[in-house]
Design a protein around this motif. Structure first.
Motif, PDB file in Angstrom:
ATOM      1  N   VAL A 157     -18.240  -9.930  21.113  1.00  0.00           N
ATOM      2  CA  VAL A 157     -17.875  -9.093  20.162  1.00  0.00           C
ATOM      3  C   VAL A 157     -18.261  -9.598  18.936  1.00  0.00           C
ATOM      4  O   VAL A 157     -18.054 -10.573  18.501  1.00  0.00           O
ATOM      5  CB  VAL A 157     -16.301  -8.915  20.233  1.00  0.00           C
ATOM      6  N   LEU A 158     -18.974  -8.975  17.972  1.00  0.00           N
ATOM      7  CA  LEU A 158     -19.291  -9.199  16.769  1.00  0.00           C
ATOM      8  C   LEU A 158     -18.114  -8.661  15.497  1.00  0.00           C
ATOM      9  O   LEU A 158     -18.062  -7.447  15.601  1.00  0.00           O
ATOM     10  CB  LEU A 158     -20.555  -8.820  16.280  1.00  0.00           C
ATOM     11  N   SER A 159     -17.903  -9.642  14.949  1.00  0.00           N
ATOM     12  CA  SER A 159     -16.958  -9.324  13.704  1.00  0.00           C
ATOM     13  C   SER A 159     -17.881  -9.352  12.422  1.00  0.00           C
ATOM     14  O   SER A 159     -18.665 -10.356  12.143  1.00  0.00           O
ATOM     15  CB  SER A 159     -15.927 -10.183  13.449  1.00  0.00           C
ATOM     16  N   ILE A 160     -18.003  -8.184  11.671  1.00  0.00           N
ATOM     17  CA  ILE A 160     -18.653  -8.151  10.391  1.00  0.00           C
ATOM     18  C   ILE A 160     -17.820  -8.136   9.209  1.00  0.00           C
ATOM     19  O   ILE A 160     -16.956  -7.016   9.231  1.00  0.00           O
ATOM     20  CB  ILE A 160     -19.604  -6.795  10.284  1.00  0.00           C
ATOM     21  N   ALA A 161     -17.468  -9.196   8.588  1.00  0.00           N
ATOM     22  CA  ALA A 161     -16.323  -9.111   7.595  1.00  0.00           C
ATOM     23  C   ALA A 161     -16.312 -10.391   6.916  1.00  0.00           C
ATOM     24  O   ALA A 161     -17.470 -11.405   6.802  1.00  0.00           O
ATOM     25  CB  ALA A 161     -14.909  -9.192   8.396  1.00  0.00           C
ATOM     26  N   GLY A 162     -15.106 -10.366   5.983  1.00  0.00           N
ATOM     27  CA  GLY A 162     -15.197 -11.497   4.936  1.00  0.00           C
ATOM     28  C   GLY A 162     -14.270 -12.588   5.338  1.00  0.00           C
ATOM     29  O   GLY A 162     -13.850 -12.498   6.534  1.00  0.00           O
ATOM     30  N   THR A 163     -14.382 -13.886   4.668  1.00  0.00           N
ATOM     31  CA  THR A 163     -13.609 -14.848   5.098  1.00  0.00           C
ATOM     32  C   THR A 163     -12.077 -14.658   4.585  1.00  0.00           C
ATOM     33  O   THR A 163     -11.915 -13.875   3.686  1.00  0.00           O
ATOM     34  CB  THR A 163     -14.209 -16.230   4.750  1.00  0.00           C
ATOM     35  N   ASP A 164     -11.186 -15.493   5.124  1.00  0.00           N
ATOM     36  CA  ASP A 164      -9.844 -15.770   4.781  1.00  0.00           C
ATOM     37  C   ASP A 164      -9.374 -17.175   4.913  1.00  0.00           C
ATOM     38  O   ASP A 164      -9.332 -17.522   6.110  1.00  0.00           O
ATOM     39  CB  ASP A 164      -8.829 -14.924   5.229  1.00  0.00           C
ATOM     40  N   PRO A 165      -9.436 -18.024   3.761  1.00  0.00           N
ATOM     41  CA  PRO A 165      -9.321 -19.514   4.174  1.00  0.00           C
ATOM     42  C   PRO A 165      -8.002 -19.754   4.733  1.00  0.00           C
ATOM     43  O   PRO A 165      -7.799 -20.843   5.349  1.00  0.00           O
ATOM     44  CB  PRO A 165      -9.380 -19.866   2.753  1.00  0.00           C
TER      45      PRO A 165
END
Length: 99
Positions: free
Chosen positions: A13-21
């Motif tokens: 499963v590939l997640s295409i998203a931003g980060t969240d520290p």
């Protein structure tokens, strides 16, 4: 290293998203959720985010050519069974990731 595409193999499963520290959202949360459901989590990072539990302070997105390279590298080596799309920070990112 390639992951086999047999019925007993973990779904890729590939997640295409931003980060969240803080780990509560974004790529970090997606990969944890995928693993909790017995999947092999992978990520293409669309934005680096300055963020805490109170909100987003700033973001930085890589060029769309870099995003395309990430997608190509993952798909040619490991393969992708499913995609989860999260934060797409710019109009250009939306166009390059979601066509």
């Amino acid at each position: 290293m390639s992951i086999a595409t047999t019925p007993s193999a973990l779904p890729r499963v590939l997640s295409i998203a931003g980060t969240d520290p803080t780990g509560g959202t974004g790529i970090q949360a997606d990969v944890k959720g995928i693993a909790a459901h017995r999947g092999h989590g992978m990520a293409v990072v669309t934005a680096l985010v300055v963020h805490n539990t109170r909100g987003v302070r700033a973001e930085h997105g890589p060029p769309t050519s870099f995003l395309a390279e990430q997608l190509h590298a993952v798909s040619e080596d490991v393969g992708i069974d499913a995609v989860k799309i999260g934060m797409l920070a710019t109009v250009e990112t939306r166009g390059s990731c979601c066509q």
